[in-house]
Design a protein around this motif. Structure first.
Motif, PDB file in Angstrom:
ATOM      1  N   GLU A  60      35.944  36.771   3.154  1.00 47.11           N
ATOM      2  CA  GLU A  60      34.519  36.887   3.447  1.00 47.11           C
ATOM      3  C   GLU A  60      33.805  37.905   2.580  1.00 47.11           C
ATOM      4  N   SER A  61      34.551  38.845   1.975  1.00 43.62           N
ATOM      5  CA  SER A  61      33.902  39.853   1.130  1.00 43.62           C
ATOM      6  C   SER A  61      33.221  39.226  -0.074  1.00 43.62           C
ATOM      7  N   GLN A  86      43.942  32.317   7.129  1.00 39.76           N
ATOM      8  CA  GLN A  86      43.371  33.237   6.144  1.00 39.76           C
ATOM      9  C   GLN A  86      41.868  33.049   5.957  1.00 39.76           C
ATOM     10  N   ARG A  87      41.255  32.129   6.670  1.00 34.67           N
ATOM     11  CA  ARG A  87      39.874  31.747   6.350  1.00 34.67           C
ATOM     12  C   ARG A  87      38.888  32.897   6.450  1.00 34.67           C
ATOM     13  N   GLY A  88      39.195  33.924   7.230  1.00 34.64           N
ATOM     14  CA  GLY A  88      38.292  35.059   7.335  1.00 34.64           C
ATOM     15  C   GLY A  88      38.576  36.171   6.342  1.00 34.64           C
ATOM     16  N   ASN A  89      39.684  36.051   5.586  1.00 35.97           N
ATOM     17  CA  ASN A  89      40.081  37.131   4.687  1.00 35.97           C
ATOM     18  C   ASN A  89      39.291  37.168   3.388  1.00 35.97           C
ATOM     19  N   HIS A 135      47.809  37.741   6.927  1.00 43.62           N
ATOM     20  CA  HIS A 135      46.869  38.662   7.560  1.00 43.62           C
ATOM     21  C   HIS A 135      46.046  39.464   6.549  1.00 43.62           C
ATOM     22  N   ALA A 176      30.931  27.476   4.838  1.00 43.01           N
ATOM     23  CA  ALA A 176      32.164  28.000   4.220  1.00 43.01           C
ATOM     24  C   ALA A 176      31.813  28.618   2.871  1.00 43.01           C
ATOM     25  N   ALA A 233      43.828  36.079   0.937  1.00 44.37           N
ATOM     26  CA  ALA A 233      43.023  34.855   1.057  1.00 44.37           C
ATOM     27  C   ALA A 233      43.557  33.773   0.131  1.00 44.37           C
ATOM     28  N   TYR A 290      32.428  30.805  -0.034  1.00 43.40           N
ATOM     29  CA  TYR A 290      33.367  31.571  -0.848  1.00 43.40           C
ATOM     30  C   TYR A 290      32.964  31.488  -2.316  1.00 43.40           C
TER      31      TYR A 290
END
Length: 467
Positions: free
Chosen positions: A202-203, A197-200, A36, A281, A39, A283
């Protein structure tokens, strides 16, 4: 020494504070929280948890795990260069890795980047030996590649190309296929965690895409911000281009062909995420491309090792990298966000205190440095003091020295008066105090209006210990 000497000179920055908050939990709670909050996969945290029980979770204790991994990477870089090209190339690669500013930076950060770099480098070493027919090295490559993948997902861009090359060129294709199967199964087993974790991460995509792409190769060579950054970056680029030119013109053909293998791996590890970003995607950031540094350095080392001119160019690049690394370590204007320094300046609360801090931070994270901090849950609160602060943004995400906002006070809220303003190289701090000897009421809206920088700020309360 470069990686250990200044481990505690800089504060933990935001991502490191997340690491500290995780490893201070019970083992089970930490494992439960990783999907949660993070990443990256589990391995770094599974190692950091017992490490902090032995050495502590302060800057030196926790960061020393990364420093040890970074130091071992120097040895692995030599092995990679020696196994893929020649011993002299291994020496050049080790020297360049030892003083690489980017690798030193992440060898002093309590995150997974130094560890994955070590695994990728050892994997590259064993990959070279496996290509020469060493069966034990092939098995070792499979194991280390699996470890790299459970440390950081971006190791896949190195492991995939090595796997393809082994299947195409290994002397024993059946053994190569069995070896490739191990990291493949590891990657498949990680897919549920990756999706969770794919949204963790995004920063990483909050700054301009083109700027991030352009910054990746520069950062991998000379790091983030440093004094005389433009001049230093140009000189470093010329020295790198000199190495590439020598590789193309002076390196013997046999060694050149061998050096192009790690060169291709480095290019793929940098470009593949850019292509994926085109599909949504995104990153793309320099720290995720750290897996390309050692393969690229081995390729470049083959150019430098070919002639005296190459030795001069490599020596100049090492000297430049060393100068940059020392300047960044010793000058706070080029360091990480100074949460520790700001917490020390604010100090413990003797009465209820409101905090307005930019950038935003979770109270549970800053509590590591500032006891008694909690979230501002109500629409108003009664406090005796207001502290408004703004920190310089972390050097890794800016160009040039980090700069705090100006310490320009706003009109004090009713019932409060200005009692001090302070500006340092890393933060600005303004204090307001209740004019009467008792606490005064404040609304969330009035507090937010005191922020030094428009936008997201943390609104927090700090109460005296024991209350």
């Amino acid at each position: 020494m470069l990686r250990f000497a200044t481990l505690d000179r800089q504060s933990f920055w935001l991502d490191e504070l997340v690491t500290v908050s995780l490893v201070r939990k019970s083992f089970g709670d930490m494992v439960h929280a990783i999907p949660h909050s993070e990443a990256t996969p589990y391995l770094y945290y599974l190692l950091a948890w017992p490490w902090t029980r032995l050495f502590g979770s302060g800057e030196i204790g926790l960061r020393s795990l990364s420093a040890l991994a970074g130091t071992a990477t120097v040895v692995a870089a030599y092995g990679a260069g020696a196994s893929l090209v020649s011993r002299s190339v291994g020496l050049f690669a080790a020297a360049l890795v030892a003083v690489n500013t980017f690798l030193i930076w992440y060898s002093q950060e309590a995150r997974a980047y130094a560890l994955v770099t070590l695994f990728v480098s050892v994997g590259l070493w064993l990959f070279g030996r496996a290509l020469a027919g060493d069966r034990r090295a092939l098995a070792g490559w499979a194991l280390v590649s699996g470890l790299a993948l459970v440390t950081h997902y971006f190791a896949v861009f190195v492991v995939v190309l090595e796997a393809i090359w082994l299947l195409a060129r290994a002397r024993d294709r059946r053994r190569a296929l069995a070896a490739v199967l191990i990291p493949t199964l590891v990657l498949l087993a990680e897919l549920p965690l990756l999706l969770a974790q794919r949204g963790n991460g995004e920063s990483a995509a909050q700054s301009a895409f083109v700027k991030r792409i352009a910054g990746v190769p520069k950062d991998l060579v000379v790091g983030f911000s440093f004094p005389a950054e433009l001049l230093g970056s140009i000189v470093a680029a010329l020295l790198v281009l000199a190495g590439i030119a020598l590789l193309a013109t002076r390196t013997p053909v046999r060694e050149r062909v061998r050096a192009l293998i790690p060169g291709a791996i480095a290019i793929f590890a940098v470009l593949a995420p850019v292509v994926l970003a085109g599909g949504g995607a995104d990153y793309v950031t320099a720290r995720n491309a750290i897996v390309a540094v050692v393969p690229g350095t081995v390729c470049l080392g083959a150019g430098y090792a070919a002639s005296r001119a190459g030795m001069v160019a490599a020596s100049a690049l090492c000297a430049l990298s060393l100068a940059i690394g020392l300047s960044v370590s010793l000058d706070t204007k080029y360091g990480r966000t100074d949460w520790r320094g700001l917490a020390e300046a604010i100090g413990p609360a003797s009465a209820p205190r409101a905090l307005v801090v930019t950038p935003d931070i979770d109270a549970a994270l800053w509590r590591i440095y500032l006891p008694g901090v909690q979230e501002f849950h109500d629409r108003s609160a009664r406090v005796r003091e207001i502290v408004v602060a703004g920190l310089a943004t972390q050097g890794g995400f800016s160009a040039g020295p980090v700069e705090p906002p100006a310490a320009i006070p706003h009109t004090p809220p009713p019932g409060f008066e200005l009692v001090g303003a302070r500006l340092t190289s890393t933060f600005a701090l303004i204090r307001y105090r209740a004019a009467a000897a008792r606490a005064a009421g404040l609304s969330v809206e009035k507090l937010a209006g005191l922020a030094l920088v428009p936008g997201a700020s943390a609104l927090l309360l700090q109460r005296p210990r024991g209350r």
